[in-house]
Write a protein that holds these residues in place. Structure first.
Motif, PDB file in Angstrom:
ATOM      1  N   HIS A 127       0.666  -1.218   0.194  1.00 52.80           N
ATOM      2  CA  HIS A 127       0.127   0.085  -0.094  1.00 52.80           C
ATOM      3  C   HIS A 127       0.834   1.245  -0.014  1.00 52.80           C
ATOM      4  N   ALA A 164       0.420   6.584   8.817  1.00 49.07           N
ATOM      5  CA  ALA A 164      -0.693   5.531   8.892  1.00 49.07           C
ATOM      6  C   ALA A 164      -0.253   4.088   9.094  1.00 49.07           C
ATOM      7  N   ASP A 165       0.808   3.781   7.805  1.00 51.00           N
ATOM      8  CA  ASP A 165       1.260   2.358   7.551  1.00 51.00           C
ATOM      9  C   ASP A 165       2.084   2.004   8.660  1.00 51.00           C
ATOM     10  N   ASP A 171      -6.340   8.370  15.311  1.00 53.12           N
ATOM     11  CA  ASP A 171      -7.303   8.208  14.427  1.00 53.12           C
ATOM     12  C   ASP A 171      -7.834   9.974  14.273  1.00 53.12           C
ATOM     13  N   GLN A 216      -9.065  11.948   7.539  1.00 55.91           N
ATOM     14  CA  GLN A 216      -9.605  10.336   8.055  1.00 55.91           C
ATOM     15  C   GLN A 216     -10.422   9.665   7.204  1.00 55.91           C
ATOM     16  N   THR A 217     -11.410  10.318   6.464  1.00 60.59           N
ATOM     17  CA  THR A 217     -12.286   9.611   5.587  1.00 60.59           C
ATOM     18  C   THR A 217     -11.532   9.269   4.281  1.00 60.59           C
ATOM     19  N   LEU A 219      -8.361   8.606   4.097  1.00 60.28           N
ATOM     20  CA  LEU A 219      -7.356   7.642   4.285  1.00 60.28           C
ATOM     21  C   LEU A 219      -7.962   6.268   4.555  1.00 60.28           C
ATOM     22  N   GLN A 220      -9.199   6.135   5.146  1.00 66.75           N
ATOM     23  CA  GLN A 220      -9.823   5.031   5.148  1.00 66.75           C
ATOM     24  C   GLN A 220     -10.469   4.347   3.963  1.00 66.75           C
ATOM     25  N   ALA A 221     -10.704   5.432   3.093  1.00 67.12           N
ATOM     26  CA  ALA A 221     -11.043   5.043   1.664  1.00 67.12           C
ATOM     27  C   ALA A 221     -10.228   4.743   0.732  1.00 67.12           C
ATOM     28  N   ASP A 222      -8.798   4.896   1.138  1.00 70.85           N
ATOM     29  CA  ASP A 222      -7.596   4.984   0.277  1.00 70.85           C
ATOM     30  C   ASP A 222      -8.020   5.833  -0.986  1.00 70.85           C
ATOM     31  N   ASP A 223      -8.448   6.716  -0.722  1.00 69.25           N
ATOM     32  CA  ASP A 223      -8.713   7.717  -1.970  1.00 69.25           C
ATOM     33  C   ASP A 223      -7.355   8.732  -1.861  1.00 69.25           C
TER      34      ASP A 223
END
Length: 274
Positions: A127, A164-165, A171, A216-217, A219-223
């Motif tokens: 990733h 994050a990785d 969070d 955060q949104t 990052l979570q969506a990997d967008d």
């Protein structure tokens, strides 16, 4: 035998699937050979010996360039100077943009330094590898468009993915101490020792809750596009606060590329003959 940008195939007729990778760093090994720090999607960061790569007629000379995606074939492992090294059997250019220069080059070196300092060898991070590749593409576009804001947002986005990785980014949608949701209208600090905190003073260089929630949104969506766009909401605040997190995580007071940027800025401020 190495393959060039134009030639195909692999050394010794090996049927093994080539690795996808980038050269992060090189240093001399002998009069004719190089030791490479290579960042691969499949194996993570590995050390490879490129025999004969410094010879004038070596096809590797035009292939082993930084920031260019490569197809690599590695041979058997062996110990050299106490370190595990793999023989580079072949390298082939796998596409990429123009070579980075100027500010984009310094940004690329910053990415490489983060990986060299913060990623253990032989620990795959597919990733993060993909984020690195997309960040290089964004740096090329920013250079072509003379868009410094785009370059800065791409760097902040990569730093967020890197942290994050690495498991050290809190969070961003919650205040770390209380686990209460971040309020969009409130301002917050991102601290290395306390995570997300509510800003207590108007003098604090706070980040709005709305920006943190967008980060955060994404990052979570990997967008990655959305992540870069969200980074434009607080460019200077993110730069300084992420820098503190990076220094804490990497155990350094200043990254080498950051020090170089400071020195160059000082030289430019002095001007010629000052």
């Amino acid at each position: 035998m190495a393959t060039s940008r134009r030639s195909g195939g692999t050394a010794g007729g090996s049927a093994a699937k080539p690795l996808s990778g980038y050269v992060l760093h090189t240093h001399d090994w002998s009069e004719s050979s190089l030791i490479l720090e290579v960042w691969t999607r499949e194996l993570g960061r590995v050390v490879a010996l490129a025999k004969g790569a410094k010879r004038p007629y070596s096809q590797l000379r035009s292939v082993l360039l930084p920031f260019q995606r490569l197809h690599l074939q590695l041979g058997n492992k062996r110990l050299e100077g106490g370190a595990e090294v793999q023989l580079l059997r072949s390298a082939e250019w796998a596409g990429g943009g123009p070579m980075l220069s100027g500010a984009a080059l310094l940004s690329g070196l910053h990415l490489n330094e983060l990986l060299l300092r913060g990623v253990a060898r032989h620990d795959p991070h597919p990733h993060l590898f993909d984020a690195y590749a997309s960040t290089l593409a964004a740096l090329v576009r920013s250079r072509e468009d003379a868009d410094e804001a785009m370059a800065a947002a791409a760097l902040r986005a990569f730093e967020l993915v890197f942290l994050a990785d690495s498991g050290v980014l809190p969070d961003l949608a919650r205040v770390t101490a209380t686990q209460q949701p971040v309020q969009p209208a409130a301002r917050h600090m991102l601290l290395s020792d306390a995570g997300v905190c509510t800003a207590t003073s108007s003098h604090d260089a706070g980040i709005s809750g709305a920006v943190l929630l967008a980060l955060q949104t994404a990052l979570q969506a990997d967008d990655r596009d959305a992540l870069q766009q969200a980074c434009t909401g607080a460019p200077q605040e993110l730069k300084s606060q992420l820098r503190a997190l990076l220094h804490e995580h990497l155990g350094t007071s200043m990254l080498r590329t950051r020090a170089l940027m400071v020195e160059l800025a000082q030289l430019l401020d002095r001007g010629p003959g000052r």
